[in-house]
Design a protein around this motif. Structure first.
Motif, PDB file in Angstrom:
ATOM      1  N   ARG A  56       0.841  -1.210   0.000  1.00 31.09           N
ATOM      2  CA  ARG A  56       0.000   0.000   0.000  1.00 31.09           C
ATOM      3  C   ARG A  56       0.874   1.258   0.000  1.00 31.09           C
ATOM      4  NH1 ARG A  56      -3.430  -3.136   2.766  1.00 31.09           N
ATOM      5  NH2 ARG A  56      -2.532  -2.760   4.799  1.00 31.09           N
ATOM      6  N   GLY A  57       1.931   1.216   0.818  1.00 30.93           N
ATOM      7  CA  GLY A  57       2.840   2.361   0.882  1.00 30.93           C
ATOM      8  C   GLY A  57       3.532   2.640  -0.447  1.00 30.93           C
ATOM      9  N   LEU A  58       3.683   1.615  -1.248  1.00 30.23           N
ATOM     10  CA  LEU A  58       4.295   1.762  -2.568  1.00 30.23           C
ATOM     11  C   LEU A  58       3.255   2.070  -3.653  1.00 30.23           C
ATOM     12  CD1 LEU A  58       6.842  -1.200  -2.356  1.00 30.23           C
ATOM     13  CD2 LEU A  58       7.404   1.244  -2.423  1.00 30.23           C
ATOM     14  N   GLY A  59       1.997   2.249  -3.240  1.00 32.12           N
ATOM     15  CA  GLY A  59       0.954   2.647  -4.168  1.00 32.12           C
ATOM     16  C   GLY A  59       0.167   1.516  -4.797  1.00 32.12           C
ATOM     17  N   ALA A  60       0.353   0.293  -4.319  1.00 33.29           N
ATOM     18  CA  ALA A  60      -0.397  -0.854  -4.840  1.00 33.29           C
ATOM     19  C   ALA A  60      -1.585  -1.136  -3.939  1.00 33.29           C
ATOM     20  CB  ALA A  60       0.502  -2.086  -4.910  1.00 33.29           C
ATOM     21  N   GLN A  61      -2.483  -1.967  -4.427  1.00 35.33           N
ATOM     22  CA  GLN A  61      -3.620  -2.414  -3.624  1.00 35.33           C
ATOM     23  C   GLN A  61      -3.461  -3.907  -3.366  1.00 35.33           C
ATOM     24  OE1 GLN A  61      -6.181  -0.711  -2.157  1.00 35.33           O
ATOM     25  NE2 GLN A  61      -6.595  -2.684  -1.247  1.00 35.33           N
ATOM     26  N   PRO A  62      -3.108  -4.304  -2.134  1.00 33.49           N
ATOM     27  CA  PRO A  62      -3.002  -5.736  -1.841  1.00 33.49           C
ATOM     28  C   PRO A  62      -4.387  -6.364  -1.738  1.00 33.49           C
ATOM     29  CG  PRO A  62      -2.573  -4.452   0.127  1.00 33.49           C
ATOM     30  CD  PRO A  62      -2.770  -3.471  -0.995  1.00 33.49           C
ATOM     31  N   GLU A  63      -4.571  -7.473  -2.418  1.00 36.43           N
ATOM     32  CA  GLU A  63      -5.860  -8.163  -2.405  1.00 36.43           C
ATOM     33  C   GLU A  63      -5.759  -9.536  -1.772  1.00 36.43           C
ATOM     34  OE1 GLU A  63      -8.200  -7.726  -5.929  1.00 36.43           O
ATOM     35  OE2 GLU A  63      -6.953  -6.063  -6.601  1.00 36.43           O
ATOM     36  N   GLY A  64      -4.542  -9.962  -1.464  1.00 31.95           N
ATOM     37  CA  GLY A  64      -4.314 -11.225  -0.799  1.00 31.95           C
ATOM     38  C   GLY A  64      -2.836 -11.404  -0.539  1.00 31.95           C
ATOM     39  N   VAL A  65      -2.499 -11.829   0.669  1.00 31.73           N
ATOM     40  CA  VAL A  65      -1.106 -12.115   1.020  1.00 31.73           C
ATOM     41  C   VAL A  65      -1.115 -13.385   1.851  1.00 31.73           C
ATOM     42  CG1 VAL A  65       1.004 -11.299   2.143  1.00 31.73           C
ATOM     43  CG2 VAL A  65      -0.564  -9.631   1.110  1.00 31.73           C
ATOM     44  N   GLY A  66      -0.229 -14.316   1.522  1.00 31.06           N
ATOM     45  CA  GLY A  66      -0.157 -15.564   2.265  1.00 31.06           C
ATOM     46  C   GLY A  66       1.128 -16.282   1.944  1.00 31.06           C
ATOM     47  N   GLY A  67       1.265 -17.447   2.501  1.00 35.28           N
ATOM     48  CA  GLY A  67       2.455 -18.231   2.232  1.00 35.28           C
ATOM     49  C   GLY A  67       2.734 -19.207   3.351  1.00 35.28           C
ATOM     50  N   VAL A  68       3.880 -19.826   3.247  1.00 34.29           N
ATOM     51  CA  VAL A  68       4.331 -20.811   4.232  1.00 34.29           C
ATOM     52  C   VAL A  68       5.763 -20.465   4.618  1.00 34.29           C
ATOM     53  CG1 VAL A  68       2.730 -22.633   3.515  1.00 34.29           C
ATOM     54  CG2 VAL A  68       4.930 -22.430   2.367  1.00 34.29           C
ATOM     55  N   GLY A  69       6.469 -21.400   5.205  1.00 31.12           N
ATOM     56  CA  GLY A  69       7.784 -21.137   5.771  1.00 31.12           C
ATOM     57  C   GLY A  69       8.881 -20.778   4.802  1.00 31.12           C
ATOM     58  N   ASP A  70       8.693 -21.074   3.514  1.00 28.97           N
ATOM     59  CA  ASP A  70       9.779 -20.803   2.573  1.00 28.97           C
ATOM     60  C   ASP A  70       9.403 -19.900   1.404  1.00 28.97           C
ATOM     61  OD1 ASP A  70       8.184 -22.596   1.186  1.00 28.97           O
ATOM     62  OD2 ASP A  70       9.843 -23.876   0.553  1.00 28.97           O
ATOM     63  N   HIS A  71       8.165 -19.430   1.346  1.00 36.21           N
ATOM     64  CA  HIS A  71       7.801 -18.516   0.265  1.00 36.21           C
ATOM     65  C   HIS A  71       6.516 -17.761   0.573  1.00 36.21           C
ATOM     66  CE1 HIS A  71       5.285 -21.955  -0.857  1.00 36.21           C
ATOM     67  NE2 HIS A  71       4.586 -21.132  -1.605  1.00 36.21           N
ATOM     68  N   VAL A  72       6.286 -16.735  -0.240  1.00 34.79           N
ATOM     69  CA  VAL A  72       5.152 -15.828  -0.055  1.00 34.79           C
ATOM     70  C   VAL A  72       4.400 -15.684  -1.378  1.00 34.79           C
ATOM     71  CG1 VAL A  72       4.527 -13.435   0.474  1.00 34.79           C
ATOM     72  CG2 VAL A  72       6.354 -14.529   1.740  1.00 34.79           C
TER      73      VAL A  72
END
Length: 143
Positions: free
Chosen positions: A40-56
């Motif tokens: 958001r701070g970089l001007g994007a709109q996040p619509e989903g964020v997730g992941g596990v122990g080794d990736h996002v």
């Protein structure tokens, strides 16, 4: 046309250096929140964020003025510093590069659900297998 309209949605995947399982479950949700706030701070709109122990995984809407590589460099840099300072992991690094796939508006909800279910998904599929599957589908959508 008096103004510009874009619909630029990306499913972005990136992993830890050497795919180390170092994104601890205790603070992973905080990382996901941080990544969303940073986006958001970089001007994007996040619509989903997730992941596990080794990736996002991120589902982002970007502006026409964004340069994806610049955006990702800043996002990964900021989150690396944050992880190092917040969780006493000074040698933490993301792996070089990322995978980014365009997403049609009609597929946004499906991708959002996919990202939300990463924990269960990765009980049977590795990060590498997942990425290979995405790469194959991006070359030949009929697979």
């Amino acid at each position: 046309m008096p103004s510009t309209y874009t619909s630029l949605h990306y499913h972005i995947i990136f992993s830890t250096k050497n795919r180390e399982d170092c994104l601890a479950a205790e603070w992973r949700a905080s990382l996901h929140e941080y990544l969303g706030g940073c986006a958001r701070g970089l001007g994007a709109q996040p619509e989903g964020v997730g992941g596990v122990g080794d990736h996002v995984h991120l589902l982002l809407s970007l502006r026409a003025t964004h340069c994806l590589s610049d955006f990702m460099r800043e996002l990964k840099k900021a989150s690396s510093v944050w992880i190092g300072e917040s969780f006493k992991s000074p040698r933490f690094h993301w792996q070089e590069g990322y995978a980014a796939f365009s997403v049609s508006p009609s597929a946004l909800e499906k991708v959002r659900r996919y990202i939300a279910n990463q924990e269960s998904h990765h009980r049977t599929v590795s990060c590498r297998e997942e990425l290979i599957s995405f790469l194959r589908k991006s070359v030949s959508p009929s697979r």
